[in-house]
Enzyme design. Sequence first.
Site, mmCIF file in Angstrom:
data_model
loop_
_atom_site.group_PDB
_atom_site.id
_atom_site.type_symbol
_atom_site.label_atom_id
_atom_site.label_comp_id
_atom_site.label_asym_id
_atom_site.label_seq_id
_atom_site.Cartn_x
_atom_site.Cartn_y
_atom_site.Cartn_z
ATOM 1 N N ASP A 12 15.603 -24.644 12.583
ATOM 2 C CA ASP A 12 16.769 -24.648 11.627
ATOM 3 C C ASP A 12 17.252 -23.344 11.700
ATOM 4 O O ASP A 12 17.018 -22.411 11.360
ATOM 5 C CB ASP A 12 16.170 -25.126 10.424
ATOM 6 C CG ASP A 12 17.284 -24.880 9.298
ATOM 7 O OD1 ASP A 12 18.285 -24.515 9.540
ATOM 8 O OD2 ASP A 12 17.188 -25.679 8.241
ATOM 9 N N TYR A 230 7.312 -19.028 1.130
ATOM 10 C CA TYR A 230 8.217 -20.253 1.791
ATOM 11 C C TYR A 230 9.394 -19.715 2.465
ATOM 12 O O TYR A 230 9.869 -19.005 1.808
ATOM 13 C CB TYR A 230 8.805 -21.000 0.135
ATOM 14 C CG TYR A 230 9.352 -21.903 0.748
ATOM 15 C CD1 TYR A 230 9.196 -23.383 1.069
ATOM 16 C CD2 TYR A 230 10.878 -21.889 0.503
ATOM 17 C CE1 TYR A 230 9.930 -24.506 1.571
ATOM 18 C CE2 TYR A 230 12.037 -22.902 0.769
ATOM 19 C CZ TYR A 230 11.462 -23.991 1.408
ATOM 20 O OH TYR A 230 12.282 -24.912 1.741
ATOM 21 N N LYS A 233 10.537 -25.543 5.903
ATOM 22 C CA LYS A 233 9.508 -26.493 5.986
ATOM 23 C C LYS A 233 9.661 -26.569 7.578
ATOM 24 O O LYS A 233 10.264 -26.281 8.285
ATOM 25 C CB LYS A 233 9.810 -27.916 5.561
ATOM 26 C CG LYS A 233 9.376 -27.808 4.021
ATOM 27 C CD LYS A 233 9.436 -29.322 3.616
ATOM 28 C CE LYS A 233 10.783 -30.140 4.079
ATOM 29 N NZ LYS A 233 11.921 -29.086 3.570
ATOM 30 N N GLN A 243 4.628 -47.371 28.423
ATOM 31 C CA GLN A 243 4.806 -48.428 29.565
ATOM 32 C C GLN A 243 3.519 -48.185 30.323
ATOM 33 O O GLN A 243 3.227 -47.021 30.425
ATOM 34 C CB GLN A 243 5.866 -48.572 30.243
ATOM 35 C CG GLN A 243 7.274 -48.924 29.219
ATOM 36 C CD GLN A 243 7.240 -50.226 28.617
ATOM 37 O OE1 GLN A 243 7.802 -50.425 27.606
ATOM 38 N NE2 GLN A 243 6.418 -51.298 29.286
#
Length: 367
Positions: A12, A230, A233, A243
């Site tokens: 971000d 902080y 996030k 497959q």
Amino acid sequence: MSKTTFSAIKADVGGFPGHATVHPKLMETAENNLKGSDILLDYHITHCGDDLELLMTHRQGEDSDEVHSLAWDTFKKATEVAKELGLYGAGQDLLSDAFSGNIRGMGPGIAEMEFTERKAEPLVAFMMDKTEPGAFNLPIFKTFADPFNTAGLVIDPSIHSGFTFEIWDIKESSRVFMDAPNEMYDILALIGAKGRFVIKRVFPKEGKLPTDEPVAVVSTEKLYQIAGEYVGKDDPVAVVRSQSGLPALGEVLEPYSHAFLVSGWMRGSHNGPIMPVGVDQARCTRFDGPPRVIAVGFQIKDGKMGMASDLFDDPAYDPAREESALIANYMRRHGPFEPHRLPLEDMEYTTLPKVMTKLKGRFESVE
Ligand code: 13P
Ligand code: 13P
Ligand code: MG
Ligand code: MG
């Protein structure tokens, strides 16, 4: 032929508006920076919410200096544009100015795998916004270990013996390899605690594919541990092959028909339902969410990614989207109460210490 590496690297570097989505100018900047590269065999640029996602193929292997430098340089340039445009939180996920060849621990999320290409190589890149790496525990477990999700575990002899899970304890920085189905209940004892134990990789057991090449990989960077505070996030990415000796494409996508609860959402501090969406709908507007997941599929050929298919842009996922919207309403009505709000230790930030300081002296002991 030499092996192919698929690298999904995301950051971000500025939201538009707020934390909702990525401005087209940032996508354009990334495009211009990757297109001239002589290291990459192919690339695809997309976004999930406010995360700029670089999907790349090359022959440099995992943790390549050149590929990581290219990604870092791309995020730096996009940050400059984000600053010019005044986008929200420009450079949010770039935590260091001193890049020294490896992007790990620098802020961006990375999921990379090197593998021997099969004759036909279907691969899906999953990208989530407003949640954490442990959000992939439930769907990846279901795909590779739950017979009610993956019919092939029961009826396809080539996957009947199950898969090996590499699980990380992100608090202790350690890992353990565990086998499904024989250790299934122990695996669940760990990965049900998704804030601490995360599936990092899945490997095939004996069968058609090399047992030392991963068939699924999830980014496990923890921003708050990197920065010690902080800063945003760790919205995760995952890469899953499918497959011919692996779960079918539909078994890889099936877990997302359910809007399971993940943590993140507003301010990284709430539980909410994941919503599978097409890329155009990967815009986090409702209380900065609900958390989104997109899936972009490719048929890799000689290291080329070819056309991208936007797999959740499909009415088959309308019921999951409705379920998510309904649960979002239900959860929101709890406001600041748990379990909508995360427990104190899991919130990205909290005012509690300040509240406690303010009330110091007013707490009386009770017998
Ligand atoms: P502000 O304090 O700048 O509003 O940021 C909070 C935020 O965006 C948390 O996600
Ligand atoms: P991002 O991590 O996607 O930037 O979201 C931050 C946030 O707290 C939104 O409320
Ligand atoms: Mg953001
Ligand atoms: Mg984000």
